[in-house]
Design a protein around this motif. Structure first.
Motif, PDB file in Angstrom:
ATOM      1  N   TRP A 197      28.864  13.135  58.824  1.00 56.26           N
ATOM      2  CA  TRP A 197      29.961  13.631  57.999  1.00 56.26           C
ATOM      3  C   TRP A 197      30.675  12.499  57.259  1.00 56.26           C
ATOM      4  O   TRP A 197      31.353  12.754  56.271  1.00 56.26           O
ATOM      5  N   TRP A 198      30.548  11.271  57.728  1.00 54.08           N
ATOM      6  CA  TRP A 198      31.308  10.166  57.144  1.00 54.08           C
ATOM      7  C   TRP A 198      30.467   9.221  56.289  1.00 54.08           C
ATOM      8  O   TRP A 198      30.982   8.647  55.353  1.00 54.08           O
ATOM      9  N   LEU A 220      34.850  21.948  51.912  1.00 53.15           N
ATOM     10  CA  LEU A 220      35.803  23.043  52.001  1.00 53.15           C
ATOM     11  C   LEU A 220      37.208  22.465  51.886  1.00 53.15           C
ATOM     12  O   LEU A 220      37.623  21.689  52.750  1.00 53.15           O
ATOM     13  N   LEU A 221      37.918  22.810  50.837  1.00 49.86           N
ATOM     14  CA  LEU A 221      39.304  22.394  50.709  1.00 49.86           C
ATOM     15  C   LEU A 221      40.153  23.345  51.526  1.00 49.86           C
ATOM     16  O   LEU A 221      40.076  24.563  51.370  1.00 49.86           O
ATOM     17  N   MET A 222      40.957  22.768  52.428  1.00 44.34           N
ATOM     18  CA  MET A 222      41.857  23.551  53.276  1.00 44.34           C
ATOM     19  C   MET A 222      43.256  22.973  53.120  1.00 44.34           C
ATOM     20  O   MET A 222      43.403  21.772  52.896  1.00 44.34           O
ATOM     21  N   ASP A 223      44.272  23.827  53.225  1.00 45.97           N
ATOM     22  CA  ASP A 223      45.629  23.305  53.183  1.00 45.97           C
ATOM     23  C   ASP A 223      46.509  23.948  54.236  1.00 45.97           C
ATOM     24  O   ASP A 223      46.155  24.955  54.846  1.00 45.97           O
ATOM     25  N   LEU A 224      47.635  23.305  54.454  1.00 47.89           N
ATOM     26  CA  LEU A 224      48.606  23.713  55.460  1.00 47.89           C
ATOM     27  C   LEU A 224      49.985  23.469  54.868  1.00 47.89           C
ATOM     28  O   LEU A 224      50.267  22.364  54.411  1.00 47.89           O
ATOM     29  N   LEU A 225      50.812  24.497  54.845  1.00 51.22           N
ATOM     30  CA  LEU A 225      52.172  24.352  54.333  1.00 51.22           C
ATOM     31  C   LEU A 225      53.131  24.091  55.487  1.00 51.22           C
ATOM     32  O   LEU A 225      52.880  24.489  56.629  1.00 51.22           O
ATOM     33  N   PRO A 264      36.842  19.123  55.062  1.00 50.87           N
ATOM     34  CA  PRO A 264      35.590  18.961  55.796  1.00 50.87           C
ATOM     35  C   PRO A 264      34.400  19.469  54.985  1.00 50.87           C
ATOM     36  O   PRO A 264      34.558  20.272  54.068  1.00 50.87           O
ATOM     37  N   ALA A 265      33.228  19.010  55.370  1.00 53.66           N
ATOM     38  CA  ALA A 265      32.008  19.584  54.817  1.00 53.66           C
ATOM     39  C   ALA A 265      31.942  21.050  55.234  1.00 53.66           C
ATOM     40  O   ALA A 265      32.323  21.404  56.354  1.00 53.66           O
ATOM     41  N   VAL A 266      31.481  21.905  54.360  1.00 48.41           N
ATOM     42  CA  VAL A 266      31.346  23.325  54.683  1.00 48.41           C
ATOM     43  C   VAL A 266      30.500  23.502  55.944  1.00 48.41           C
ATOM     44  O   VAL A 266      30.797  24.348  56.790  1.00 48.41           O
TER      45      VAL A 266
END
Length: 175
Positions: free
Chosen positions: A35-36, A157-162, A120-122
């Motif tokens: 992954w890196w 995969l773009l993920m977000d957290l508010l 992360p990668a999908v």
């Protein structure tokens, strides 16, 4: 320079040059390297002192069990921060990665960020599952986002957290 951030079990300590070998060892494990990428280049990147980037050793009982990094977008109309993490496979499944993300996220929110991202990668379904348990939500797939160690392009995969969405409990978040 970033300071030490304490969690219930983990301690995030700023990376220094003396961490180079341990960082390279973690990043070279097959489970992380997939992954890196190149461990030497990635360790150099974590140790580079770039504005807006902070890199930490994840410590448990004095041992470095992983690495975590934050990067900050400081442009006022786009202000947010992002996180990257790598945990030594010998320490997977014990919740140290989830706790490290949680304490760094809480720190970044306390510093005035309203939104955090992680990408992360999908195909890294284990990581995606942990991030979702912490409250991150998928935003979308970034097609052919990064070149893998095999030379081919992979989706991210773009993920977000508010702020306010971070899940407090860690019991269900082994990473």
């Amino acid at each position: 320079m970033a300071g030490i951030i304490e969690g219930p079990r983990v301690r995030l300590r700023p990376l220094t040059e003396r961490d180079r070998d341990r960082a390279r060892d973690i990043l070279a494990t097959p489970e992380v390297a997939q992954w890196w990428g190149d461990a030497e280049e990635e360790a150099d990147g974590l140790l580079a002192a770039e504005a807006g980037f902070s890199s930490y050793a994840i410590e448990f009982d004095g041992e470095t069990v992983g690495l975590i990094q934050s990067f900050e977008e400081l442009e006022p109309q786009y202000r947010h921060a992002g996180i990257d993490i790598a945990v030594d496979p010998r320490w997977h499944g014990r919740g140290f990665g989830a706790e490290a993300i949680r304490v760094l996220a809480a720190h970044l929110f306390a510093q005035g960020h309203h939104r955090l991202t992680i990408d992360p990668a999908v195909a890294n379904t284990r990581a995606v599952h942990v991030y979702e348990k912490l409250g991150f939500r998928p935003v979308g797939v970034m097609r052919s986002y990064e070149r893998g160690p095999d030379g081919t392009w992979h989706d991210g995969l773009l993920m977000d957290l508010l702020a306010g969405e971070l899940v407090d409990g860690l019991a269900d978040c082994p990473a």
